[in-house]
Design a protein around this motif. Structure first.
Motif, PDB file in Angstrom:
ATOM      1  N   ILE A  75       0.880  -1.373  -0.072  1.00 36.40           N
ATOM      2  CA  ILE A  75      -0.329   0.040  -0.141  1.00 36.40           C
ATOM      3  C   ILE A  75       0.540   1.130   0.150  1.00 36.40           C
ATOM      4  O   ILE A  75       0.648   1.891  -0.615  1.00 36.40           O
ATOM      5  CB  ILE A  75      -0.811  -0.233   1.668  1.00 36.40           C
ATOM      6  CG1 ILE A  75      -2.550  -1.315   0.859  1.00 36.40           C
ATOM      7  CG2 ILE A  75      -1.654   1.582   0.969  1.00 36.40           C
ATOM      8  CD1 ILE A  75      -3.298  -1.109   2.502  1.00 36.40           C
ATOM      9  N   MET A  76       1.765   1.500   0.866  1.00 36.60           N
ATOM     10  CA  MET A  76       2.790   2.313   0.668  1.00 36.60           C
ATOM     11  C   MET A  76       3.360   2.473  -0.569  1.00 36.60           C
ATOM     12  O   MET A  76       3.851   3.621  -0.575  1.00 36.60           O
ATOM     13  CB  MET A  76       3.028   2.299   2.021  1.00 36.60           C
ATOM     14  CG  MET A  76       2.738   2.154   3.353  1.00 36.60           C
ATOM     15  SD  MET A  76       4.477   2.363   4.578  1.00 36.60           S
ATOM     16  CE  MET A  76       2.949   1.901   5.923  1.00 36.60           C
ATOM     17  N   ALA A  77       3.660   1.416  -0.643  1.00 38.47           N
ATOM     18  CA  ALA A  77       4.511   1.501  -1.825  1.00 38.47           C
ATOM     19  C   ALA A  77       3.650   2.287  -3.298  1.00 38.47           C
ATOM     20  O   ALA A  77       4.179   3.189  -3.897  1.00 38.47           O
ATOM     21  CB  ALA A  77       5.519   0.146  -2.816  1.00 38.47           C
ATOM     22  N   LEU A  78       2.640   1.848  -3.142  1.00 38.48           N
ATOM     23  CA  LEU A  78       1.183   2.338  -4.166  1.00 38.48           C
ATOM     24  C   LEU A  78       1.138   3.955  -3.393  1.00 38.48           C
ATOM     25  O   LEU A  78       0.894   4.602  -5.483  1.00 38.48           O
ATOM     26  CB  LEU A  78       0.435   1.512  -3.869  1.00 38.48           C
ATOM     27  CG  LEU A  78       0.143   0.274  -4.716  1.00 38.48           C
ATOM     28  CD1 LEU A  78      -1.242  -0.339  -4.584  1.00 38.48           C
ATOM     29  CD2 LEU A  78       0.254   0.204  -6.369  1.00 38.48           C
ATOM     30  N   ILE A  79       0.916   4.175  -2.981  1.00 40.34           N
ATOM     31  CA  ILE A  79       0.432   5.336  -2.425  1.00 40.34           C
ATOM     32  C   ILE A  79       2.274   6.441  -3.060  1.00 40.34           C
ATOM     33  O   ILE A  79       2.112   7.479  -3.117  1.00 40.34           O
ATOM     34  CB  ILE A  79       0.488   6.045  -0.436  1.00 40.34           C
ATOM     35  CG1 ILE A  79      -0.913   4.951  -0.214  1.00 40.34           C
ATOM     36  CG2 ILE A  79       0.595   7.180  -0.231  1.00 40.34           C
ATOM     37  CD1 ILE A  79      -0.741   4.864   0.932  1.00 40.34           C
ATOM     38  N   THR A  80       3.265   6.006  -2.055  1.00 41.66           N
ATOM     39  CA  THR A  80       4.108   6.984  -2.727  1.00 41.66           C
ATOM     40  C   THR A  80       4.656   7.345  -3.974  1.00 41.66           C
ATOM     41  O   THR A  80       5.672   7.896  -4.600  1.00 41.66           O
ATOM     42  CB  THR A  80       5.637   6.552  -1.772  1.00 41.66           C
ATOM     43  OG1 THR A  80       5.628   5.352  -2.217  1.00 41.66           O
ATOM     44  CG2 THR A  80       5.473   7.300  -0.414  1.00 41.66           C
ATOM     45  N   SER A 170      11.273   0.077 -12.811  1.00 43.08           N
ATOM     46  CA  SER A 170      11.910   0.759 -11.766  1.00 43.08           C
ATOM     47  C   SER A 170      11.264   0.640 -10.663  1.00 43.08           C
ATOM     48  O   SER A 170      11.326   0.895  -8.905  1.00 43.08           O
ATOM     49  CB  SER A 170      12.062   2.536 -11.455  1.00 43.08           C
ATOM     50  OG  SER A 170      13.243   2.669 -12.382  1.00 43.08           O
ATOM     51  N   ASP A 171       9.037   1.224 -10.565  1.00 43.62           N
ATOM     52  CA  ASP A 171       8.256   0.763  -9.800  1.00 43.62           C
ATOM     53  C   ASP A 171       8.212  -0.947  -9.240  1.00 43.62           C
ATOM     54  O   ASP A 171       7.569  -0.676  -8.072  1.00 43.62           O
ATOM     55  CB  ASP A 171       7.105   0.990 -10.861  1.00 43.62           C
ATOM     56  CG  ASP A 171       6.882   0.963 -11.470  1.00 43.62           C
ATOM     57  OD1 ASP A 171       7.868   0.255 -12.090  1.00 43.62           O
ATOM     58  OD2 ASP A 171       5.430   0.602 -12.175  1.00 43.62           O
ATOM     59  N   LEU A 172       8.549  -1.627 -10.190  1.00 40.39           N
ATOM     60  CA  LEU A 172       8.578  -2.500  -9.141  1.00 40.39           C
ATOM     61  C   LEU A 172       9.376  -3.276  -8.388  1.00 40.39           C
ATOM     62  O   LEU A 172       9.641  -3.737  -6.927  1.00 40.39           O
ATOM     63  CB  LEU A 172       8.111  -4.001 -10.250  1.00 40.39           C
ATOM     64  CG  LEU A 172       6.914  -3.827 -10.988  1.00 40.39           C
ATOM     65  CD1 LEU A 172       6.951  -5.207 -12.360  1.00 40.39           C
ATOM     66  CD2 LEU A 172       5.944  -4.212 -10.451  1.00 40.39           C
ATOM     67  N   ILE A 173      10.942  -2.944  -8.670  1.00 42.77           N
ATOM     68  CA  ILE A 173      11.736  -2.491  -7.709  1.00 42.77           C
ATOM     69  C   ILE A 173      11.782  -2.340  -6.514  1.00 42.77           C
ATOM     70  O   ILE A 173      11.920  -2.861  -5.686  1.00 42.77           O
ATOM     71  CB  ILE A 173      12.972  -2.262  -8.670  1.00 42.77           C
ATOM     72  CG1 ILE A 173      13.365  -3.132  -9.598  1.00 42.77           C
ATOM     73  CG2 ILE A 173      14.595  -2.016  -7.886  1.00 42.77           C
ATOM     74  CD1 ILE A 173      13.955  -4.631  -9.460  1.00 42.77           C
ATOM     75  N   TYR A 174      10.961  -0.914  -7.190  1.00 45.48           N
ATOM     76  CA  TYR A 174      10.975  -0.564  -5.691  1.00 45.48           C
ATOM     77  C   TYR A 174       9.716  -0.937  -4.567  1.00 45.48           C
ATOM     78  O   TYR A 174       9.633  -1.047  -3.397  1.00 45.48           O
ATOM     79  CB  TYR A 174      10.205   1.373  -6.039  1.00 45.48           C
ATOM     80  CG  TYR A 174      10.002   1.883  -5.023  1.00 45.48           C
ATOM     81  CD1 TYR A 174      10.609   2.812  -3.904  1.00 45.48           C
ATOM     82  CD2 TYR A 174       8.790   2.550  -4.621  1.00 45.48           C
ATOM     83  CE1 TYR A 174      10.237   3.448  -3.298  1.00 45.48           C
ATOM     84  CE2 TYR A 174       8.594   3.594  -3.679  1.00 45.48           C
ATOM     85  CZ  TYR A 174       9.301   4.158  -2.430  1.00 45.48           C
ATOM     86  OH  TYR A 174       8.339   4.793  -1.478  1.00 45.48           O
ATOM     87  N   MET A 175       8.497  -0.852  -5.240  1.00 46.68           N
ATOM     88  CA  MET A 175       7.811  -1.787  -4.374  1.00 46.68           C
ATOM     89  C   MET A 175       8.563  -2.881  -3.486  1.00 46.68           C
ATOM     90  O   MET A 175       8.483  -3.300  -2.218  1.00 46.68           O
ATOM     91  CB  MET A 175       6.501  -2.708  -5.706  1.00 46.68           C
ATOM     92  CG  MET A 175       5.424  -2.833  -4.330  1.00 46.68           C
ATOM     93  SD  MET A 175       4.400  -3.544  -5.755  1.00 46.68           S
ATOM     94  CE  MET A 175       3.048  -1.667  -5.615  1.00 46.68           C
TER      95      MET A 175
END
Lengths: 269, 255
Positions: A75-80, A170-175
């Motif tokens: 959830i926090m990955a999606l929010i940020t 990058s988004d998936l790596i961040y998550m």
């Protein structure tokens, strides 16, 4: 001292220190270089809701904490991700909500007599063998993660836009980094507790960052610092009959401040 | 002589941040061998356009192709940002930064080959003596060249730079643009720049971005052309062109 090592609980505590240090070294380094300290704190505290739920349902507390922490991480990955919302406010709200729901569920648990302090501040001297198995598996997952994706993780941590231009998601790596932080949180609960986890994920990597020329090196140094702090804190807590998690953080913080002074003196010369 | 081979094609591109339209109905192409300067007022969409070409941002609608592929999927594009997102403190050496580009492009067959390629690039960019230094310990110009080394390690056919000289003094800027002119002999160069004084000396074409794109595919760029480019685009007011640029340019606008 040798007599100390002959105790079963002490052997378990040492093993827990080693396993926790690996997680601290690897994931803590990612937390520091990606500047996701606040998010990791949010994940850690949200995990308390999972502990409450686990006691309420009569399942393993670490399993409950794990499910809550991983969910919070996603959830926090999606929010940020796009900073579309006031991410820090939402994380703060989830942080408090997790703690609140944990306390309410513990209140509702029939015959509740859990030692709450051991989850909030750690209880490394009371780690059972079954928890060591969990910790071993989680460490294995963290090591496999970093070995498999190191190139991408390194590139995204250094410069996510360049990594994206080269086709890295990058988004998936961040998550994935946040999810791994959640697993590290679960692993560290028994050692330093939820309240103090964030210092364990930041102090050793911060000290390591200044003494290494690479992310890999930072992870290795951070693991070693973490291990030394854990073992010294462990011995201190045994001999002075202190809370183990707080003792470990106390040792870490003292070394942290000394290192700051050392670095300041060295650079001013 | 302009090459007619199109390596970048943009058709009917639209992009917005939430309710704010940044790029509307953009159509343009970039030819092989161009030295294209992308200019325009602050907030006009220069960096957004570049990030769409790189696959960092996804357009709301329209078609974008780079070497006939979707943006971000070609391994023939090198990107040099203004700076790296990690900022100061990240433990990494110049050599490791260059190797990052090499590793992500996946072009080398052996580690020895990767090392040779990176060594040559670092040597060409006069960074070889600083190759084991941390990025933190470099000057602004050296940092910029290190990021350029990372992009060149991809062995690109097109090099895209987002304001590469914005933090440098005049000498540093000239060095970077001289270097780009050298590289342009072997690859297409696209550079976003604020500095109108330096572009005429180097660019072979210019695109003004301000909500839309107005591109001059001329072989030679003069300052007059740059001014026309700004003036010819709706929403690209002369006052904004003057903002932050040398007085000389402003005076010519006034005339």
């Amino acid at each position: 001292m040798m007599e100390l090592l002959s105790f079963g609980f002490m052997q378990n505590a040492i093993m827990a220190s080693i396993l926790a240090s690996v997680a601290c070294g690897i994931i803590g380094s990612l937390v520091v270089v990606n500047r996701i300290v606040f998010i990791s704190g949010g994940i850690a505290h949200t995990a308390y809701g999972g502990i409450g739920l686990a006691f309420f349902l009569g399942i393993s507390p670490l399993l409950g904490a794990g499910v809550f922490a991983v969910t919070a991480a996603v959830i926090m990955a999606l929010i940020t991700k796009d900073n579309k919302y006031r991410a820090d406010t939402v994380i703060g709200a989830m942080w408090a909500f997790g703690m609140a729901i944990g306390i309410i569920l513990l209140d509702l648990t029939p015959g509740y007599n859990v030692d709450l302090m051991s989850y909030l501040f750690g209880s490394i001297l009371a780690v059972p063998k079954s928890d060591l198995v969990y910790m071993f598996i989680l460490d294995g997952m963290i090591i496999a993660y970093i070995l498999t994706w190191y190139r991408q993780i390194h590139a995204v941590s250094f410069d996510s836009e360049f990594a994206s231009s080269m086709g890295v998601r990058s988004d998936l790596i961040y998550m994935s980094m946040l999810v791994m932080s959640a697993l590290a949180v679960v692993l560290l609960i028994r050692v330093v507790g939820l309240i103090l986890i964030i210092s364990m994920l930041t102090i050793p990597p911060y000290m390591a960052e200044r003494r290494s020329n690479s992310l890999k090196g930072m992870m290795i140094y951070a693991t070693l610092f973490s291990l030394v702090f854990s073992l010294v804190g462990l011995v201190m807590s045994y001999f002075f009959n202190l809370t183990s998690g707080a003792s470990i953080i106390f040792v870490s913080a003292i070394c942290f401040f000394l290192s700051l002074i050392y670095d300041r003196v060295r650079t001013s010369k | 002589m302009i090459n007619t081979e199109k390596i970048v094609e943009v058709q009917n591109l639209n992009f917005s941040y939430g309710q704010v339209n940044v790029l509307s109905d953009v159509n343009m192409s970039i030819h092989l061998g161009e030295f294209l300067a992308v200019i325009g007022p602050n907030g006009g969409g220069k960096s957004t356009l570049v990030k769409i070409l790189l696959g960092i941002l996804k357009p709301d609608s329209g078609k974008v192709r780079v070497f006939g592929k979707k943006p971000g999927t070609s391994k023939s594009v090198g990107y040099v940002p203004q700076d790296f997102s990690a900022g100061r403190g990240f433990p990494v050496t110049v050599r490791e930064v260059a190797m990052m580009g090499r590793a992500l492009a996946g072009k080398g067959t052996t580690k020895a080959e990767d090392k040779d390629v990176v060594d040559k690039i670092l040597n060409d960019l006069t960074l070889i003596d600083s190759s084991e230094k941390r990025m933190d310990d470099l000057s602004g110009g050296q940092r910029q060249r290190a990021l350029m080394a990372r992009a060149l390690a991809v062995e690109p056919e097109i090099l895209i730079l987002d304001e590469p000289a914005s933090n440098l003094d005049m000498i540093g800027q000239t060095r970077i643009f001289d270097l780009l002119a050298q590289l342009n002999k072997n690859m297409t160069v696209v550079v976003v720049s604020h500095d109108l004084t330096i572009i005429p000396k180097y660019a072979t074409s210019v695109a003004c971005v301000s909500g839309n794109v107005h591109k001059h595919d001329e072989a030679e760029v003069t300052e007059d052309m740059i001014h026309q480019s700004y003036g010819g685009v709706e929403g690209c007011p002369v006052e904004l062109v003057a903002h932050g640029h040398p007085h000389r340019v402003l005076k010519e606008h006034d005339h």
